[in-house]
Design an enzyme around this catalytic site. Sequence first.
Site, PDB file in Angstrom:
ATOM      1  N   ASP A 121       0.871  -1.155   0.000  1.00  0.00           N
ATOM      2  CA  ASP A 121       0.000   0.000   0.000  1.00  0.00           C
ATOM      3  C   ASP A 121       0.921   1.221   0.000  1.00  0.00           C
ATOM      4  O   ASP A 121       2.123   1.099   0.246  1.00  0.00           O
ATOM      5  CB  ASP A 121      -0.881  -0.032   1.250  1.00  0.00           C
ATOM      6  CG  ASP A 121      -1.764   1.196   1.366  1.00  0.00           C
ATOM      7  OD1 ASP A 121      -2.341   1.609   0.349  1.00  0.00           O
ATOM      8  OD2 ASP A 121      -1.831   1.756   2.471  1.00  0.00           O
ATOM      9  N   ASP A 167      -1.367  -0.805   6.306  1.00  0.00           N
ATOM     10  CA  ASP A 167      -1.478  -0.262   7.664  1.00  0.00           C
ATOM     11  C   ASP A 167      -2.894   0.107   8.073  1.00  0.00           C
ATOM     12  O   ASP A 167      -3.141   0.394   9.237  1.00  0.00           O
ATOM     13  CB  ASP A 167      -0.587   0.980   7.802  1.00  0.00           C
ATOM     14  CG  ASP A 167      -1.224   2.208   7.167  1.00  0.00           C
ATOM     15  OD1 ASP A 167      -1.754   2.076   6.034  1.00  0.00           O
ATOM     16  OD2 ASP A 167      -1.198   3.283   7.787  1.00  0.00           O
ATOM     17  N   ASP A 192      -6.913  -2.148   4.382  1.00  0.00           N
ATOM     18  CA  ASP A 192      -5.927  -3.133   3.926  1.00  0.00           C
ATOM     19  C   ASP A 192      -6.170  -4.511   4.529  1.00  0.00           C
ATOM     20  O   ASP A 192      -5.578  -5.495   4.077  1.00  0.00           O
ATOM     21  CB  ASP A 192      -4.508  -2.681   4.302  1.00  0.00           C
ATOM     22  CG  ASP A 192      -4.095  -1.410   3.575  1.00  0.00           C
ATOM     23  OD1 ASP A 192      -4.401  -1.301   2.379  1.00  0.00           O
ATOM     24  OD2 ASP A 192      -3.480  -0.540   4.210  1.00  0.00           O
TER      25      ASP A 192
END
Length: 631
Positions: free
Chosen positions: A322, A498, A502
């Site tokens: 990410d 995080d 996600d």
Amino acid sequence: MSASPLLSRIERTDLARTAFVAACAIATALLPAWPLERVPLVALVGLVVGLWPILREAFEDVRARRMSMELSMLLAIAAAAAIGEWVTALIIAAFVLAAEILEDLSMDRGREALTDLMSFLPETVQVRRGGAGRSTGGQADIREVPLAEVRVGDTVLVSPGGRLSVDGTVVAGASAVDASRITGESLPVDVGPGDDVHAGSVNQMGALEVRAERVGEDSSYGRIVRAVREAQSTQAPAQRLADRLAAWLVYIALAGAMVTFLLTRDLTATISVILVAGACGIAAGTPLAVLAAIARTARTGAFVKGGAQLEALSAVDTVVFDKTGTLTSGDLQVVSMRPAHGVSAKALLRLAGSAELYSEHPAGRALVRRAREMGIELDAPSDFTALPGRGIRARVASALVEIGSGEGSRIQVRADGELRGSIELADTVRPGSAHAISTLRSHGLRVLMLTGDDPGTARVIGRELGIEEVEAGLLPEQKLARIDAEIAAGHRLAMVGDGVNDAPALLRADVGIAMGSGTDVAQESAGVVLISSDPADLARTLLIARRARRIVLANFVGTIAVDLLGIVLAAVGLLNPLAAALVHVGSETAFILNSARLIPRRRAGVGAGDPDPSSDARTMAHAGAQDSARP
């Protein structure tokens, strides 16, 4: 004189039993067989004493209907004694006992490398409750309480040289803390009011007051301890495979012994075939490698939740990141301002900061923070209105200020419909991100970035970090679909994220990796947590996992090769029982010591219960450098 560290870890009874059996072997070889000619009394006593622990383990294996090395060695020793090879039987028994001592020492050292972490925190701490802190000059209600009784919201006092026992925020004092046990960072970090600190860090200079935000098992250190317990109580797939392979090697040795006896009628060769097979090297070496690797990763800023997660991490070929909060800090910064003609940069920022004063949006917080850094006095806005997806509208003094998104990461500021200028905001790249990406790619790993952020911003970050495959503007379900597509294509994936969004991808990937600064949902969904939130720790952790996998594989291949070759040599009479036992114990020792290479080093003179933080930092820095150079 105190016992050496090595002898202090050996059970005295085990050491005495091994020495006694060895002495009996020497006596049997040198002394006459009196009072019994066919059954030397010394040899018989030596075997009874020496075989007791082997007999006990073999009995448990028979009850559980499983084949083991203890059972096969018991059969071989009994067979050697039956044909009058008393000295050989005793020497073999002594070798087996010595090998078990070595195995126990290695496993204890592997567990010790993990449980060292548990004994590091203080048993009691000083807390302030029911009173104002030093920064406000209020009355202090200071008491010393057991660590288990510290609660969220307590103010914990940490003296110079003391160990932080909670995760929290500094509310008073300034110091430098050594966080190397948690983050792997070898240099002390300066902290002051407002800075976050981790349990397990060492306060080096000034006194600190820390507001507890995570305590007990919820703290950074507590999560490591929990991972330790899980790692010691669960088996990795490789460990289960090692146990099955060890059993099959014993079956092969017994089958080889039967064939040898049927073809040669040579009891000595038959016994040698049983003795030469040494599967303990993989049966004990595999869990040792897993424990040692988890201990090493914990010392370098990450913790792996178990052997299965470590094994999955060692096999990945693709790492998916990410962006926001992972490769970048997640905090927007003002990078440039373009005021309109006749408008100063300070006036532009004062207008924007005042309008965003009460905003919770990251862009608004960045504008307010930058204005205050420049010493600009802000006015309280009125009639504040958030316009989802478009910006905000607020009245500052008598002007109606509108702030909306412009091209890319630039926002436009208007007052009473007139453009006053634009301000560019950017997310800052984490310091370790570029090095982590470079390290991963240099070891043949494919790197992707999947983000819901603006495509233009994502491409800029991708170019800066050297990531060629960037997909942006993805919703959580689209990100999950991309993960599924990669898995369907045959890739082994590690997903790094995080946020709450996600979590599904972290669960779907072969191994999920969460940042320590991320949400609780992300950390619970992941198999690996980077305590320091430094992507460089990911690269080190992955290389450690790969090294552990290579060591386990080398033990597998080596054990099979040595055993099969030894069985053939013993069957044709080229290895007598004593030589076969030497091959067995020698190979077992070599493979256990091969796994022990993963155990983190500790400087001499530092006890398990009282480690030296500075030497630990140097050790971890050295270990990290070794892992990078020799994965």
